[in-house]
Design a protein around this motif. Structure first.
Motif, PDB file in Angstrom:
ATOM      1  N   GLY A 185      41.470  78.570  38.217  1.00  0.00           N
ATOM      2  CA  GLY A 185      42.299  79.053  39.313  1.00  0.00           C
ATOM      3  C   GLY A 185      43.069  77.972  40.034  1.00  0.00           C
ATOM      4  N   THR A 186      42.780  76.700  39.700  1.00  0.00           N
ATOM      5  CA  THR A 186      43.515  75.605  40.323  1.00  0.00           C
ATOM      6  C   THR A 186      44.986  75.646  39.891  1.00  0.00           C
ATOM      7  OG1 THR A 186      41.555  74.210  40.352  1.00  0.00           O
ATOM      8  CG2 THR A 186      43.675  73.092  40.514  1.00  0.00           C
ATOM      9  N   THR A 187      45.897  75.341  40.821  1.00  0.00           N
ATOM     10  CA  THR A 187      47.318  75.302  40.490  1.00  0.00           C
ATOM     11  C   THR A 187      47.554  74.320  39.351  1.00  0.00           C
ATOM     12  OG1 THR A 187      47.920  75.808  42.774  1.00  0.00           O
ATOM     13  CG2 THR A 187      49.635  74.833  41.380  1.00  0.00           C
ATOM     14  N   GLY A 188      48.237  74.789  38.305  1.00  0.00           N
ATOM     15  CA  GLY A 188      48.542  73.948  37.160  1.00  0.00           C
ATOM     16  C   GLY A 188      47.475  73.932  36.084  1.00  0.00           C
ATOM     17  N   ASN A 189      46.354  74.628  36.307  1.00  0.00           N
ATOM     18  CA  ASN A 189      45.272  74.661  35.313  1.00  0.00           C
ATOM     19  C   ASN A 189      45.661  75.601  34.166  1.00  0.00           C
ATOM     20  OD1 ASN A 189      42.899  74.874  33.839  1.00  0.00           O
ATOM     21  ND2 ASN A 189      41.587  75.053  35.634  1.00  0.00           N
ATOM     22  N   PRO A 190      45.640  75.124  32.909  1.00  0.00           N
ATOM     23  CA  PRO A 190      46.022  75.990  31.792  1.00  0.00           C
ATOM     24  C   PRO A 190      44.902  76.917  31.332  1.00  0.00           C
ATOM     25  CG  PRO A 190      45.441  73.825  30.954  1.00  0.00           C
ATOM     26  CD  PRO A 190      45.352  73.744  32.449  1.00  0.00           C
ATOM     27  N   HIS A 191      43.720  76.766  31.940  1.00  0.00           N
ATOM     28  CA  HIS A 191      42.535  77.474  31.457  1.00  0.00           C
ATOM     29  C   HIS A 191      41.935  78.297  32.591  1.00  0.00           C
ATOM     30  CE1 HIS A 191      39.175  78.241  28.866  1.00  0.00           C
ATOM     31  NE2 HIS A 191      38.315  77.522  29.548  1.00  0.00           N
ATOM     32  N   SER A 192      41.126  79.297  32.219  1.00  0.00           N
ATOM     33  CA  SER A 192      40.480  80.127  33.235  1.00  0.00           C
ATOM     34  C   SER A 192      39.241  79.470  33.829  1.00  0.00           C
ATOM     35  CB  SER A 192      40.084  81.480  32.619  1.00  0.00           C
ATOM     36  OG  SER A 192      39.192  81.291  31.524  1.00  0.00           O
ATOM     37  N   GLY A 193      38.746  78.407  33.187  1.00  0.00           N
ATOM     38  CA  GLY A 193      37.567  77.709  33.665  1.00  0.00           C
ATOM     39  C   GLY A 193      37.879  76.267  34.048  1.00  0.00           C
ATOM     40  N   VAL A 194      36.810  75.468  34.172  1.00  0.00           N
ATOM     41  CA  VAL A 194      36.957  74.067  34.567  1.00  0.00           C
ATOM     42  C   VAL A 194      37.595  73.268  33.439  1.00  0.00           C
ATOM     43  CG1 VAL A 194      35.704  71.979  35.228  1.00  0.00           C
ATOM     44  CG2 VAL A 194      34.967  74.209  36.090  1.00  0.00           C
ATOM     45  N   GLY A 215      34.370  74.193  24.590  1.00  0.00           N
ATOM     46  CA  GLY A 215      34.769  75.031  23.470  1.00  0.00           C
ATOM     47  C   GLY A 215      35.847  74.402  22.620  1.00  0.00           C
ATOM     48  N   ALA A 216      36.053  73.082  22.742  1.00  0.00           N
ATOM     49  CA  ALA A 216      37.048  72.337  21.947  1.00  0.00           C
ATOM     50  C   ALA A 216      38.471  72.777  22.241  1.00  0.00           C
ATOM     51  CB  ALA A 216      36.737  72.460  20.449  1.00  0.00           C
ATOM     52  N   PHE A 217      38.724  73.249  23.491  1.00  0.00           N
ATOM     53  CA  PHE A 217      40.082  73.609  23.884  1.00  0.00           C
ATOM     54  C   PHE A 217      40.791  72.365  24.436  1.00  0.00           C
ATOM     55  CE2 PHE A 217      38.015  77.881  24.952  1.00  0.00           C
ATOM     56  CZ  PHE A 217      38.253  78.368  23.680  1.00  0.00           C
ATOM     57  N   SER A 218      42.058  72.206  24.080  1.00  0.00           N
ATOM     58  CA  SER A 218      42.839  71.097  24.626  1.00  0.00           C
ATOM     59  C   SER A 218      44.300  71.522  24.756  1.00  0.00           C
ATOM     60  CB  SER A 218      42.723  69.849  23.733  1.00  0.00           C
ATOM     61  OG  SER A 218      43.231  70.103  22.443  1.00  0.00           O
ATOM     62  N   TRP A 219      44.951  70.943  25.759  1.00  0.00           N
ATOM     63  CA  TRP A 219      46.352  71.242  26.034  1.00  0.00           C
ATOM     64  C   TRP A 219      47.077  69.944  26.400  1.00  0.00           C
ATOM     65  CZ3 TRP A 219      42.133  73.713  27.893  1.00  0.00           C
ATOM     66  CH2 TRP A 219      41.994  75.084  27.676  1.00  0.00           C
ATOM     67  N   SER A 220      48.377  69.977  26.320  1.00  0.00           N
ATOM     68  CA  SER A 220      49.176  68.851  26.802  1.00  0.00           C
ATOM     69  C   SER A 220      50.487  69.384  27.376  1.00  0.00           C
ATOM     70  CB  SER A 220      49.461  67.852  25.672  1.00  0.00           C
ATOM     71  OG  SER A 220      50.270  68.455  24.677  1.00  0.00           O
ATOM     72  N   ARG A 221      51.075  68.592  28.281  1.00  0.00           N
ATOM     73  CA  ARG A 221      52.383  68.924  28.840  1.00  0.00           C
ATOM     74  C   ARG A 221      53.005  67.651  29.377  1.00  0.00           C
ATOM     75  NH1 ARG A 221      51.694  71.822  34.798  1.00  0.00           N
ATOM     76  NH2 ARG A 221      50.349  70.222  35.751  1.00  0.00           N
ATOM     77  N   ALA A 222      54.271  67.726  29.697  1.00  0.00           N
ATOM     78  CA  ALA A 222      54.992  66.547  30.187  1.00  0.00           C
ATOM     79  C   ALA A 222      55.845  66.928  31.385  1.00  0.00           C
ATOM     80  CB  ALA A 222      55.862  65.964  29.088  1.00  0.00           C
ATOM     81  N   MET A 223      56.096  65.924  32.236  1.00  0.00           N
ATOM     82  CA  MET A 223      57.034  66.090  33.333  1.00  0.00           C
ATOM     83  C   MET A 223      58.295  65.317  32.986  1.00  0.00           C
ATOM     84  SD  MET A 223      56.889  64.751  37.312  1.00  0.00           S
ATOM     85  CE  MET A 223      55.738  65.975  37.944  1.00  0.00           C
ATOM     86  N   ASN A 224      59.410  66.028  32.986  1.00  0.00           N
ATOM     87  CA  ASN A 224      60.709  65.413  32.733  1.00  0.00           C
ATOM     88  C   ASN A 224      61.615  65.661  33.922  1.00  0.00           C
ATOM     89  OD1 ASN A 224      60.044  64.616  30.036  1.00  0.00           O
ATOM     90  ND2 ASN A 224      60.301  66.758  29.409  1.00  0.00           N
ATOM     91  N   VAL A 232      50.927  73.268  26.248  1.00  0.00           N
ATOM     92  CA  VAL A 232      50.892  73.593  24.815  1.00  0.00           C
ATOM     93  C   VAL A 232      49.487  73.327  24.299  1.00  0.00           C
ATOM     94  CG1 VAL A 232      51.808  73.036  22.533  1.00  0.00           C
ATOM     95  CG2 VAL A 232      53.324  73.010  24.527  1.00  0.00           C
ATOM     96  N   ARG A 233      48.938  74.313  23.573  1.00  0.00           N
ATOM     97  CA  ARG A 233      47.616  74.123  23.001  1.00  0.00           C
ATOM     98  C   ARG A 233      47.654  73.056  21.908  1.00  0.00           C
ATOM     99  NH1 ARG A 233      43.713  78.306  23.662  1.00  0.00           N
ATOM    100  NH2 ARG A 233      42.446  77.145  22.169  1.00  0.00           N
ATOM    101  N   ASP A 234      46.714  72.121  21.949  1.00  0.00           N
ATOM    102  CA  ASP A 234      46.675  71.016  20.993  1.00  0.00           C
ATOM    103  C   ASP A 234      45.415  70.985  20.137  1.00  0.00           C
ATOM    104  OD1 ASP A 234      49.089  70.009  21.880  1.00  0.00           O
ATOM    105  OD2 ASP A 234      48.163  68.707  23.380  1.00  0.00           O
ATOM    106  N   ASP A 235      44.456  71.903  20.414  1.00  0.00           N
ATOM    107  CA  ASP A 235      43.209  71.800  19.659  1.00  0.00           C
ATOM    108  C   ASP A 235      43.452  72.056  18.172  1.00  0.00           C
ATOM    109  OD1 ASP A 235      43.535  74.097  21.560  1.00  0.00           O
ATOM    110  OD2 ASP A 235      42.319  75.106  20.052  1.00  0.00           O
ATOM    111  N   PRO A 236      42.723  71.403  17.283  1.00  0.00           N
ATOM    112  CA  PRO A 236      42.953  71.517  15.843  1.00  0.00           C
ATOM    113  C   PRO A 236      42.650  72.923  15.350  1.00  0.00           C
ATOM    114  CG  PRO A 236      40.900  70.362  16.272  1.00  0.00           C
ATOM    115  CD  PRO A 236      41.586  70.513  17.590  1.00  0.00           C
ATOM    116  N   PRO A 237      43.245  73.321  14.209  1.00  0.00           N
ATOM    117  CA  PRO A 237      42.973  74.656  13.666  1.00  0.00           C
ATOM    118  C   PRO A 237      41.487  74.841  13.366  1.00  0.00           C
ATOM    119  CG  PRO A 237      44.858  73.646  12.562  1.00  0.00           C
ATOM    120  CD  PRO A 237      44.228  72.578  13.399  1.00  0.00           C
ATOM    121  N   GLU A 238      41.034  76.053  13.604  1.00  0.00           N
ATOM    122  CA  GLU A 238      39.652  76.409  13.286  1.00  0.00           C
ATOM    123  C   GLU A 238      39.657  77.297  12.059  1.00  0.00           C
ATOM    124  OE1 GLU A 238      36.146  79.371  14.961  1.00  0.00           O
ATOM    125  OE2 GLU A 238      37.755  78.716  16.304  1.00  0.00           O
TER     126      GLU A 238
END
Length: 348
Positions: A185-194, A215-224, A232-238
């Motif tokens: 719920g934090t502003t800018g959080n891409p996930h529903s949890g911590v 759960g091996a979730f990962s994301w990335s983003r940039a400020m331009n 964008v989700r970055d975790d490897p394919p399962e």
């Protein structure tokens, strides 16, 4: 040497000059009950018994000053029990009472969940000892103590750890490079949890963030130019498989499931038109579920050549299963067909 009848005189003794070990011949000192503090007389000299080792051996408290003796007469005198008891009592009083510790302990008022402790020399008080603290005190090592303590709440983390990975309320506003934590719920959080986020700050308007969650979730983003891009989700394919087939999941939410299914079209199956026949539909379960109903495609072929032209289609597609139907242009006897299907959709 004559001795009073109340003295013990059985046998003889031998002892070296300035020695402390007395050896008896024909003696029974241990059986007679001699002990520390009793007195030995021989050759006009007195020795104090330190300990009785056996019926024929005892030790003196100080070196023997009466010269060497060999098979000499002697007598042993019991120390008065009153004197012995008085000496022991005096020693106990000195040990316990002289410091004031015993009196200080006696002056405390006992109560449930209270622990006595010293506040100074000869002074004591009590402090709380909760049931939880008692469960910690009986732990045998650090690992057991950590298990008793459990997970440390965020508010109780040492300052040095909080500084390494502080809790933030807005991921968009992080202006220094380093790690941070953000609850759901934090502003800018891409996930529903911590999530744990690492920020790289290049300038006031150029930054990059990497977020990680259980759960091996990962994301990335940039400020331009001061504006954040979408995460964008970055975790490897399962990839996995089970009795229902195989699947692969991609970071962007795409999911593909596939399997090979063998079916039979019996003679007399439903005639849809003059030259088209189809089987009863066969339910299949996807190896993993989709978030919405996927698109299903099929490929079917005959186990052996014949003059029919088989094809397939699906029906009643939902997030966990679908029905496969095989069709043919010939109403033949029971024949076997092999179908492969693939379902493409999203897993989140």
């Amino acid at each position: 040497m004559s001795a009073p009848l109340s003295y013990y005189t059985a046998g003889t003794i031998s002892i070296a000059a300035n020695g402390t070990t007395v050896t008896g011949t024909g003696t029974a000192w241990l059986t007679a009950g001699f002990q520390e503090g009793d007195q030995l007389f021989a050759n006009g000299f007195l020795g104090i018994v330190l300990s009785v080792q056996s019926n024929t051996s005892l030790l003196l408290a100080q070196p023997w000053r009466g010269g060497a003796l060999s098979n000499a007469s002697y007598y042993l005198m019991y120390l008065n029990e009153g004197s012995r008891a008085s000496a022991q009592a005096r020693l106990l009083i000195d040990l316990l009472g002289g410091s004031g510790n015993l009196q200080a302990l006696a002056g405390l008022t006992g109560a449930a969940n209270r622990l006595p402790f010293f506040t100074g020399a000869g002074t004591m008080d009590t402090t709380a000892l909760t049931p939880f603290m008692r469960t910690l005190l009986d732990d045998a090592n650090g690992a057991a103590a950590y298990g008793t303590l459990g997970t440390i709440p965020d508010g109780s983390l040492p300052g040095r750890i909080s500084e390494i990975c502080p809790l933030v309320s807005n991921l968009n506003d992080i202006a220094t490079s380093g790690w941070a934590r953000a609850p759901g719920g934090t502003t800018g959080n891409p996930h529903s949890g911590v999530v744990v986020v690492f920020t790289l700050v290049y300038s006031a308007t150029a930054r990059r963030q990497f977020a990680y969650a259980m759960g091996a979730f990962s994301w990335s983003r940039a400020m331009n130019s001061g504006t954040w891009t979408a995460w964008v989700r970055d975790d490897p394919p399962e990839r996995g498989s089970n009795a229902n087939g195989e699947y692969v999941r991609f970071a962007d939410g795409t999911q593909i499931c596939w399997n090979v299914v063998r079916t039979a079209i019996p003679e007399g199956h439903t005639q849809l038109s003059a030259n088209l026949y189809y089987s009863n539909w066969q339910a299949v379960t996807f190896p993993v579920g989709f978030s919405v109903a996927p698109a299903v495609t099929q490929l079917v072929f005959r186990n052996a050549p014949d003059y029919s032209t088989p094809f397939a289609f699906s029906r009643q597609v939902n997030t966990t299963s679908c029905g496969l139907v095989t069709a043919t242009t010939a109403n033949s006897v029971t024949v076997g067909y092999v179908q492969s299907y693939s379902a493409i959709g999203r897993w989140y």
